[in-house]
Each structure stands twice: as C-alpha cells, then as structure tokens.
Design a protein around this motif. Sequence first.
Motif, PDB file in Angstrom:
ATOM      1  N   SER B 211       0.643  -1.400  -0.261  1.00 35.29           N
ATOM      2  CA  SER B 211      -0.001  -0.023  -0.077  1.00 35.29           C
ATOM      3  C   SER B 211       0.959   0.501  -0.021  1.00 35.29           C
ATOM      4  CB  SER B 211      -1.137  -0.437   1.156  1.00 35.29           C
ATOM      5  OG  SER B 211      -0.266  -0.391   2.167  1.00 35.29           O
ATOM      6  N   TYR B 213       3.679   1.777  -1.483  1.00 35.36           N
ATOM      7  CA  TYR B 213       4.571   1.128  -2.582  1.00 35.36           C
ATOM      8  C   TYR B 213       3.191   2.071  -3.914  1.00 35.36           C
ATOM      9  CZ  TYR B 213       6.024  -0.060  -7.766  1.00 35.36           C
ATOM     10  OH  TYR B 213       6.684   0.507  -8.922  1.00 35.36           O
ATOM     11  N   LEU B 214       1.834   1.858  -3.580  1.00 37.75           N
ATOM     12  CA  LEU B 214       0.903   1.941  -4.772  1.00 37.75           C
ATOM     13  C   LEU B 214       0.959   4.002  -4.449  1.00 37.75           C
ATOM     14  CD1 LEU B 214      -1.522  -0.603  -4.587  1.00 37.75           C
ATOM     15  CD2 LEU B 214       0.079  -0.296  -6.103  1.00 37.75           C
ATOM     16  N   ARG B 215       0.923   4.031  -2.787  1.00 37.96           N
ATOM     17  CA  ARG B 215       0.425   5.498  -2.701  1.00 37.96           C
ATOM     18  C   ARG B 215       2.267   5.950  -3.215  1.00 37.96           C
ATOM     19  NH1 ARG B 215      -0.080   4.068   2.187  1.00 37.96           N
ATOM     20  NH2 ARG B 215      -2.328   3.654   3.025  1.00 37.96           N
ATOM     21  N   ARG B 218       2.016   6.420  -6.602  1.00 40.33           N
ATOM     22  CA  ARG B 218       0.610   7.679  -7.082  1.00 40.33           C
ATOM     23  C   ARG B 218       1.112   8.942  -7.295  1.00 40.33           C
ATOM     24  NH1 ARG B 218      -3.520   6.401  -3.495  1.00 40.33           N
ATOM     25  NH2 ARG B 218      -3.784   4.214  -3.523  1.00 40.33           N
ATOM     26  N   GLU B 224      -2.021   2.623 -10.991  1.00 38.87           N
ATOM     27  CA  GLU B 224      -2.009   1.878  -9.995  1.00 38.87           C
ATOM     28  C   GLU B 224      -2.291   0.811 -10.996  1.00 38.87           C
ATOM     29  OE1 GLU B 224      -4.776   1.249  -7.420  1.00 38.87           O
ATOM     30  OE2 GLU B 224      -3.918   3.056  -6.033  1.00 38.87           O
ATOM     31  N   LEU B 228       0.278  -2.919 -11.355  1.00 39.03           N
ATOM     32  CA  LEU B 228       0.403  -4.203 -10.437  1.00 39.03           C
ATOM     33  C   LEU B 228       0.360  -5.281 -12.130  1.00 39.03           C
ATOM     34  CD1 LEU B 228      -3.353  -2.778  -9.222  1.00 39.03           C
ATOM     35  CD2 LEU B 228      -1.521  -3.798  -7.676  1.00 39.03           C
TER      36      LEU B 228
ATOM     37  N   SER C 237       3.589   6.329   2.878  1.00 39.14           N
ATOM     38  CA  SER C 237       3.811   5.974   1.453  1.00 39.14           C
ATOM     39  C   SER C 237       5.094   5.460   1.658  1.00 39.14           C
ATOM     40  CB  SER C 237       3.962   7.009   0.346  1.00 39.14           C
ATOM     41  OG  SER C 237       3.393   8.322   1.440  1.00 39.14           O
TER      42      SER C 237
END
Lengths: 274, 248, 345
Positions: B211, B213-215, B218, B224, B228, C237
């Motif tokens: 999570s 990493y995804l932030r 972004r 995203e 993925l 993050s």
Amino acid sequence: MRADDNENPYVPKSATVVAVKNESLETKTLRVRLYKWKAEFQPGQFVQLLLPGVGEAPFCIASSPSDQKHIDLTIIRRGLVTIASHYMRPGDVVGIRGPFGRPFPISRMLGKDLLIVGTGIGIAALRSLILFLADHREEFGEIDLLYGARFPEDLVYRDEMKNWGEKMNVMITLSKASPEWGGLRGRVTDHLDGVVKRESQIAILCGSPLVMRSISHELLRRGLKADQIFVSLERHMKCGIGKCARCLISGGWHVCKDGPVFSLDEISLEAIGE
Amino acid sequence: MKAAFYSLTSCEGCLTTLITNLGPNLQALWRIFDIDYFKLVREPVGGEKVPRVDIAFVEGAVVTSLDKKRISQIRANSSFVVALGTCASCGNIAYSASRGVDLKRRALREIEVFEAEPLSSYVSVDFELSGCPVSAEEFTVALLRLLNGIEPKQPDFSVCYECKMSGNRCLLDVGKVCLGPIAMGGCGSACPSVGAPCYSCRGPAVEADLSAYLRTIRRHGIPEGKALSAMNAFTGKKIVELLKDGKK
Amino acid sequence: MIRIKEGDLLRLASMLGDMGYRVIAPTEANGVTKFSDFSAGTGIDLDYIRAINTPRDFLLPDGERLYTYRSTATVTSYGLKIRFPTVEGPCPVTINAEYSTPSGRIAFFAIHPCHANAIRYLDRVMLSDPADPYYKARRERSLIVVLECEEGDDFCFCVPAGSWKLDDGYCDILVRRSGDEFLLQPKSKAGEEAASKLNARAEADLLEEKAPKMRSSFSISTSEEMIDRCESEGLDSCTLCAACTVTCPTCYCSDIEDRFHLVDPSNVERLRKRMSCQRRCYSMIAGGNLFIKTKEDRYRWRLKHKFPFSSKAFGISGCVGCGNCIAFCPAGIDMRRTVGRGFKT
C-alpha cells in the motif's frame, strides 16, 4: 601489516580454545587462552569473539580479571556465531578484540551493600564481577545474589554456586520449576522483599530487557534511587569502538563505548529495550 | 556431505548460470560435496532415482504431474531443501501464465499439466534463494553458510536501496513503472542501473509494503493498474499473497 | 583572492591530478549529478545543486576491506578437513590477520559547503578516540575545494542548519562563481600550493563565505521527546527503501562481514559494508529480536541519530541541511516538517 604487532582496533588478536564446558542444554562456556598478549579487563567489559569463517559477535567476559591470560565466555545458542561456537573444540583458533566498554563501577561499590540480580543468560555478564567480589570480599558490605531462570535445566554455573554461597547470599529462583525443585519458585521480582532494604545499597542487573525493566521498576518503587541501580545492556555491537552506530540507544549513548553498564540516572527505562 | 541439483519445469537457466558463472568455484563444489545428481553436468550414477542427500537444490516450478511426484520424493530424501531461483520460490512467469487457460488441452500423453506453483505450495522448503536466474555469488555465500551449519540469509533490503547506492536516477521520476521499492534486493540493481525498470524478478522484499508503494507511485502520476500488471509478471504467488494482504 | 576563467578552474582539477591526488568531482550523466573520479578531458558539472552520492562514499567506501585472516583451524573443526586440500597439515596457532591502511591522496573538487561540513561531522565520529585507522589515513591526506552555492533548490536548508559556514581545516580552496568568472580563495597551505600553480594574479580582497539564497526559512529545534511526539505524516507511503540514509552525507552506520572464497575457503576477507537504520537487520540481535520495529520508529530513529544523539555524543548536529533525504525520497517524505519550526512548503 601483521596484526600481532599493531593497535588497529578492528583487527583481532589470536587466542586458542583450551576448554569447553557444558553449562546447560543450550549453554557452553568457552575458555580461551590469549596468544602472546594479555587482556587488561575489568568486570563488566566485553570482547568481540571472531570465529574464523563464521563471524564476530560481542560477549561479556565471564572470568575473573585476576587472570589476564585467559578469558571465559559463556554462550547460549541463539544466532550465527553462538551456534557455531558450540562446535568449537579445544585447540581451535579464534580471534579476540577488546576488551571494550565501561566496566561496573567498582569504586562506587566499595564498602557498600550489593544486590546483584541476573536472569537467564544475563548471569554470564555478572560472573566476572561475582568472582572479583569473592576475591576481594572484605572490601564490600553484604552481598546478595539473586539468580532467576525458567527451568532447572537452564541453570548455569551450578557447580560454582556452592563456592559463591560461602562468600555471599546466593538465592536461585525458578519460574517454571519441576515438582522436585527444592529451592525458591517464581520470578526474581517475587523475592526482592528480603534483599532490598538498605539505604546505601548498589543494585546491579543483567538479563532480558523486559525483566530488567520490571526489576528496575520494583527497585525504584522500593526506594532505591536511580543512581544506585546499574544495568548491563545488550545490543549487536559490530565495531566495539563507537564507529558503526549499531548500538546507539536513547539518550545518544553508545552501548559499546559508554556502556554496556549504565546507571539508571543516565538512561531511561525505555532505552533498555523490550 | 552429499548434495544434489534438480530441475523441475523451468528454462534450466539457474543451473546453467551456476555452471557458467561459478568459474573455479564449480570445481571446488565437486571437491567439497559428493554430488549424486546434477544432470546438466553429468549423467547421474543412479539414473533418475532420487538419491538420499544432505542438501538438495531445486530449480523450476511445479507444473506437471511428474513434478509433483518428484518434489515429494526430493523432500523425503533430503535433509535441507533449497528452492533455487524465482520459479522455485515464487512460481515466476509460469504462475500467472498458467492461470485462466485450458490446461487439460496442454497435457502431454499421460503427463497432466496443472497451474504452476512454487515448491512451498507442496512441500516445506528450508531456504529460498530467489533470482531469475540466481546469482552465483549469492549461491556461494549461501552454500558456505550451509557448510558451516548455519542457515543462509536473504537480503533484507529492496532493489531501491541498491539502486540509490549505485547512484542511479530514480526511474519513477521519469514516469517508468519500476518495482524497485518493493522488490527483493541482492541483484545490485542490475536493471535500473542500465535504465530498465525493475520487474521484481526475485519476488517481494522481506518488508515489502504494497500500500505504501501504491501511494508512492500515485504521487509520481503512475497509474496503479500498470504497476499491478508489472507485478504479476515475475513474482507469481508471493505478489498474489501480498495483494490479498493489501486489500485487507 | 584570485580571479580565473572557467577553463582555468578545470585546469586546476587536472593539476591536482598531476600533483598525485585522486580527484573526485561532480559529473552529470543520465540526468543525475554524481561525484566520481575525474580524469583530464572529462567534464565537471559546475552548476550542480545536488548530487546523489557524497564525499562519504569515498572516505568510507562500501565494502572496504578491514583485514584478511586464515580460517584454517575452524574449517577443520566443522568436519570438513578431508574435503579441503588447503587445510591439511597441523593447525596454525594464530589467525594470521593482516591489514593495510589506504595510501594515496584524495582531493574533493567543487563540493558544496554542506558536504564540507558533513566531512567535519564524520571527522568527529571517526577520529574520536580510538580513531578509525582507515578513515584517518584518507583524511590526513585529503584536500577540499569548496564551490559555493548561490541559491539552493526546493530541498536545501543549509542556512537553517548553519552549515554554509566553513570551519578551519574543512576548506583548502574556496571557489565562488561571479558571472563568467570564478573567484578563488586559498585557505590553507595545501590550497595555496595548488592555487599558485595557476599563475593567476592575486587580488588584495579576501573572499569570505556567503550564505546562499534559501527558498524557505525556518529554525531547527529538536529533542528526543519532540521527535517522539511528531506526527507521522506521509510515512504511510514509506517503502523502507532507505534512500534517505544512502544519499545522506553524514550517515555512517556500518556492518562488518566475512567474504569467503569457495576455492580457498581458509582465506577470509573481513569487509565493512554500509548499513542503514531503515533496514531490518540494523537493530537485530541474536535470536531475531528487533529493537526498532516499525516505519515510524525507524524514521524517528534516523532523526534522533541526526539531532539529539549526535549533539550528545559528538557535540555537533549530524544534519548539514543538504536536503538529499527529501529530494531523493520516492515517497516525498520531508523531515523538515518534523524538525523545522515555522517551516512551510
């Protein structure tokens, strides 16, 4: 450059394992003879033990400072170096760096009553002090040694405890004793009542961080001042001389240089760890 | 000490890499171990029989009915099983490629084909040495620790760590989908160092935080979905597990 | 003070090379400026604000060999003596450790004042008793040419950190850009010797350090309690990639490990590798216990080491305000929000 004639603090000097003693199921004491050098150490200091081909780890010296040619290291099987150390045989060559660190405050302890509390393998860091006190018994007041372990099989230095008992009040307590166990039961904190009573007492603690914290808490509650309580901390020191910053603790102390012995007015209880 | 090197369904790249990259160490390997099974090097003495060994190195994913049988035989006959390479540790490309297709039609005569799985789906694995292919250097270090009776260790850092050590420009900054921050390191940031984004060929890092990493991506304006799908390429089962955890 | 053209400044770098120095200078490649070995003919990035690596990488190189030793005896005790031809024969009585300290001179060319102050901090750490022999050998024979900054970027905060000023011994030649020209001020004997080779006419004026323009102004105040209390804004993050510590000019934490060779397993090298407090094994002790577990704890630990711990143990702050940890963080975590009073983005 050859290492035997240098003062490079990173380079170990040679030593030979001369005896290996089984203390308990998980613990052995290695006696090493220093090869053509002497270690001028004091109780509470530690050395870095290099097992050739395996790695290096810090251990508190567990032998009497009166013999500077030999060092005893009591080692419990835990990680890489400690497991490998259990394979050592007499005659094997190891490397020793040190001694490092600030020892127990002997000068402050002179003439005082002492309470020494060790739990688990923490007793190993206290053995050097205990042997020193036994040698200089008349220079100190009453000495109480409280040693806590879980199972009877975990007890180390069992054969020596008798000798120590002649010089000081030795109490052994087991938290998970078998029915046959005839001694004290419970945790060390259950047995502080009889031994914490003296104004001028100095308390020396070594054990797992959580246990040291709860003992410290109990001692403070019973009226001992923070500067009367000393703890010996464990961190994974890599260099031993304050250069690798691996043993920094809260307050900005290096355990290797400023410790491993700290008084509780220097560090917070939280700094001991969990 | 006895050792054996097995190959399940794979490109045999890992064992080939060892042979080509170990150099003089390869000969040392034969001096130190009694190697009873290393088919790429020489015909095994006991034929296809799985010998009793101390350490078994297994490359490849479990895909066919033959593989399934073989891996349980290997486990039963080896004291210590090392999964060699990402196929064996995560399932690698075969993992996602074998899902959502009609596998019945792929059967070869009596050999059935299943959805690809890493070794750990079928047997207990003592150590996983990831890499596509494995690095001979890491293999040597792991081997020497095993020889000393010590469990080898996986890198505890990500590719991102090594990439910054190499002094590379961050590929996320130029809008590329780089998995460096969550990919297990140890490769010396081989791909990002030549400008190619990391595909996490060694599986996720020990402390991978999806999570976070995804932030992070972004923030760099990277969709995203792209990240993925990049994750699904190499890291197979482990990323699927990580995604499940991330959704919780 | 002397006034020279850009070409002369580049000539100074080559001359230092001729004087026997290993010249480390900022060079630009693939969109990032990096300190690397300079050789005549290669360009120097004289307009850089930020470099991804730091002088620390040359004073405390990753993977430095501390010593080598023979591990013969132990290999036999593990039951391998029959297999290794190198370990036959009687056991030796010593581990035969051998080491060498680095020789050769390093010149840091066109580093910024913050980096010069980072060297000052490393000196405090590494040269305090007992001194690190490897670092000491390098530092004793190093030369520092400082190139002043006119203006910082979004991440710079050397003025709040107080590290635009230079202490004696941390600048041999001070360089300032002035239009198309450069002003040079030798500040030490070694600096004078090098500058004299330029054969430029000396002017009477003395060049003093000047604070660069900053895009944000705030003051730094920290204590352990304040850092413990800080909000962990943006930390969700953080991927623990440790870019903050890798690019920091004052991070010096290290690990020491063995490097073996299968061919001759009795010949072992002991290496010093870089370590980071953001990594898991930083605080791991035997048995796998961690002292610093969560992201928040590790972030706070880094700041505590930089500020209160360093003030306590070494008497100076461990942060020189170069802003690398902010600029190179993929997650954009900004420590100024934690330690800067009155800081606004």
